[in-house]
Design a protein around this motif. Structure first.
Motif, PDB file in Angstrom:
ATOM      1  N   UNK A  23       0.819  -1.213   0.000  1.00 56.68           N
ATOM      2  CA  UNK A  23       0.000   0.000   0.000  1.00 56.68           C
ATOM      3  C   UNK A  23       0.855   1.266   0.000  1.00 56.68           C
ATOM      4  N   UNK A  24       0.241   2.350  -0.442  1.00 56.84           N
ATOM      5  CA  UNK A  24       0.888   3.663  -0.422  1.00 56.84           C
ATOM      6  C   UNK A  24       0.228   4.518   0.650  1.00 56.84           C
ATOM      7  N   UNK A  25       0.980   5.065   1.602  1.00 62.93           N
ATOM      8  CA  UNK A  25       0.389   5.820   2.718  1.00 62.93           C
ATOM      9  C   UNK A  25       0.067   7.271   2.374  1.00 62.93           C
ATOM     10  N   UNK A  26      -0.832   7.445   1.401  1.00 65.92           N
ATOM     11  CA  UNK A  26      -1.285   8.797   1.047  1.00 65.92           C
ATOM     12  C   UNK A  26      -2.660   9.086   1.636  1.00 65.92           C
ATOM     13  N   UNK A  56       4.868   1.739   0.125  1.00 69.07           N
ATOM     14  CA  UNK A  56       5.294   2.454  -1.071  1.00 69.07           C
ATOM     15  C   UNK A  56       5.189   3.962  -0.820  1.00 69.07           C
ATOM     16  N   UNK A  57       6.186   4.467  -0.097  1.00 66.54           N
ATOM     17  CA  UNK A  57       6.198   5.873   0.320  1.00 66.54           C
ATOM     18  C   UNK A  57       7.248   6.669  -0.437  1.00 66.54           C
ATOM     19  N   UNK A  58       7.440   6.343  -1.705  1.00 74.29           N
ATOM     20  CA  UNK A  58       8.452   7.047  -2.497  1.00 74.29           C
ATOM     21  C   UNK A  58       8.063   8.512  -2.711  1.00 74.29           C
ATOM     22  N   UNK A  59       6.765   8.807  -2.719  1.00 72.97           N
ATOM     23  CA  UNK A  59       6.297  10.190  -2.863  1.00 72.97           C
ATOM     24  C   UNK A  59       6.281  10.830  -1.475  1.00 72.97           C
ATOM     25  N   UNK A  60       7.401  11.424  -1.101  1.00 67.68           N
ATOM     26  CA  UNK A  60       7.555  11.941   0.253  1.00 67.68           C
ATOM     27  C   UNK A  60       6.716  13.192   0.516  1.00 67.68           C
ATOM     28  N   UNK A  61       6.143  13.790  -0.522  1.00 68.46           N
ATOM     29  CA  UNK A  61       5.292  14.967  -0.306  1.00 68.46           C
ATOM     30  C   UNK A  61       3.865  14.563   0.051  1.00 68.46           C
ATOM     31  N   UNK A  62       3.391  13.427  -0.439  1.00 69.85           N
ATOM     32  CA  UNK A  62       2.022  12.985  -0.190  1.00 69.85           C
ATOM     33  C   UNK A  62       1.938  11.886   0.867  1.00 69.85           C
ATOM     34  N   UNK A  67      -0.017   8.645   8.250  1.00 73.38           N
ATOM     35  CA  UNK A  67      -0.670   7.619   7.439  1.00 73.38           C
ATOM     36  C   UNK A  67       0.082   6.293   7.522  1.00 73.38           C
ATOM     37  N   UNK A  68       1.412   6.363   7.631  1.00 69.45           N
ATOM     38  CA  UNK A  68       2.201   5.141   7.810  1.00 69.45           C
ATOM     39  C   UNK A  68       1.821   4.481   9.135  1.00 69.45           C
ATOM     40  N   UNK A  69       1.759   5.285  10.193  1.00 70.93           N
ATOM     41  CA  UNK A  69       1.404   4.747  11.509  1.00 70.93           C
ATOM     42  C   UNK A  69      -0.001   4.143  11.485  1.00 70.93           C
ATOM     43  N   UNK A  70      -0.945   4.829  10.836  1.00 70.27           N
ATOM     44  CA  UNK A  70      -2.309   4.322  10.763  1.00 70.27           C
ATOM     45  C   UNK A  70      -2.373   3.032   9.955  1.00 70.27           C
ATOM     46  N   UNK A  71      -1.616   2.975   8.889  1.00 67.51           N
ATOM     47  CA  UNK A  71      -1.571   1.776   8.047  1.00 67.51           C
ATOM     48  C   UNK A  71      -1.095   0.568   8.851  1.00 67.51           C
ATOM     49  N   UNK A  72      -0.012   0.744   9.589  1.00 67.54           N
ATOM     50  CA  UNK A  72       0.528  -0.357  10.386  1.00 67.54           C
ATOM     51  C   UNK A  72      -0.447  -0.770  11.482  1.00 67.54           C
ATOM     52  N   UNK A  73      -1.129   0.205  12.051  1.00 65.88           N
ATOM     53  CA  UNK A  73      -2.115  -0.085  13.100  1.00 65.88           C
ATOM     54  C   UNK A  73      -3.292  -0.881  12.539  1.00 65.88           C
ATOM     55  N   UNK A  74      -3.785  -0.478  11.359  1.00 62.08           N
ATOM     56  CA  UNK A  74      -4.907  -1.181  10.737  1.00 62.08           C
ATOM     57  C   UNK A  74      -4.545  -2.625  10.403  1.00 62.08           C
ATOM     58  N   UNK A  75      -3.356  -2.831   9.856  1.00 60.78           N
ATOM     59  CA  UNK A  75      -2.952  -4.181   9.464  1.00 60.78           C
ATOM     60  C   UNK A  75      -2.724  -5.064  10.681  1.00 60.78           C
ATOM     61  N   UNK A  76      -2.196  -4.488  11.756  1.00 61.29           N
ATOM     62  CA  UNK A  76      -2.027  -5.258  12.993  1.00 61.29           C
ATOM     63  C   UNK A  76      -3.384  -5.637  13.564  1.00 61.29           C
TER      64      UNK A  76
END
Length: 301
Positions: A23-26, A56-62, A67-76
């Motif tokens: 996933x992309x954390x945008x 997939x956080x290559x777009x460091x502006x978006x 969102x990364x923290x929320x993504x990891x929390x949701x998947x856990x």
């Protein structure tokens, strides 16, 4: 040591299939993401494979830390059995530069300086050819004067594009019948050879002056470096696979087997987006949904 010597070793480290959810954390994950994660989990279970997570956080502006923290929390919360730690694209820019350097050494890249407005003006007439995502193909000949003028200013922003004609000629010498393997279901599912047709994407952008790599380049490099053997992802990326196979061929990267699952559509008939709060996993969890209920909701109807 170059990528072409390192990557096949990663793919041969063991005989177990390797899958990934990327996933992309945008924004916040939604039911469509859950569906793809569950599909990768199912394929890993049926094949006895490993399940990796790539952010997939290559777009460091978006892509924002929250969102990364929320993504990891949701998947856990969903108790998905990903191996740790996840791969973060933002920590691997050198990998993408190395791939770009190899393509540049083959004289397959060029800089384009035209702005989006100039491209739109050159392609605005009806019937102009577009790529599978609906973006007009880059009109290189029509914008040659613009590119020549802007090239004189080193501060001018530019896109690094793949010269599709040269790339196809190069790939044709390597593998005349470029295709990908599409597998119907995990395990012993039938496999169909799908013609790649990367020319539909035209002179696609692979990087920008301020941006280390496009999705298309980063995904094939990441899949190779992680030893991915089976790419299970949404149908919206079906046509992109032809372009990915071209890049894999040019960079001498391993070829995964692909499966493109259906999508969950919203009331408007379009695929779900991160802006659709009603389908976000966080909103559903706040409304009392359980992981088991999410699994029942994340289905293709």
């Amino acid at each position: 040591m170059s990528l072409c010597y390192i990557l096949p070793v990663a793919n041969q480290s063991n005989n177990r299939p390797v899958l990934r959810f990327a996933p992309s954390p945008t924004g916040h994950l939604h039911l469509g993401h859950a569906l793809s994660a569950f599909e990768n989990e199912r394929w890993a279970e049926v094949t006895g494979g490993r399940l990796l997570l790539r952010i997939e956080d290559i777009d460091t502006t978006r892509c924002r830390p929250e969102f990364v923290a929320a993504l990891l929390e949701d998947l856990a919360w969903l108790e998905l059995p990903f191996e740790q730690p996840p791969r973060r694209q933002s920590a691997h820019f050198d990998d993408y530069r190395q791939a770009l350097d190899r393509l540049a050494a083959m004289e397959l890249l060029y800089r384009s300086y035209a702005s989006r407005a100039e491209i739109a003006a050159a392609t605005g007439r009806g019937g102009y050819p577009r790529d599978p995502d609906g973006t007009p193909l880059y009109p290189r000949a029509a914008l040659a004067a613009t590119d020549d003028r802007a090239r004189r200013d080193p501060a001018e922003p530019y896109a690094l594009r793949l010269d599709m004609a040269k790339a196809l000629a190069k790939a044709g010498a390597l593998a005349p019948a470029l295709s990908w393997r599409e597998q119907e279901k995990p395990g012993n599912g039938s496999i169909e050879a799908i013609p790649a047709a990367p020319e539909r994407w035209g002179d696609v952008v692979l990087a920008r002056k301020e941006f280390p790599a496009s999705y298309h380049l980063a995904v094939v490099v990441d899949d190779a470096l992680q030893g991915i053997t089976h790419v299970v992802r949404g149908r919206d990326l079906y046509h992109a696979t032809g372009l990915h196979r071209l890049l894999q061929s040019l960079l001498a990267l391993p070829e995964p087997t692909y499966h493109h699952h259906g999508l969950i559509l919203g009331p408007d008939g379009e695929k779900l987006s991160k802006s659709a709060r009603s389908t976000s996993l966080r909103a559903l969890r706040a409304d009392g949904a359980t992981p088991a209920q999410i699994r029942k909701m994340a289905v293709i109807v």
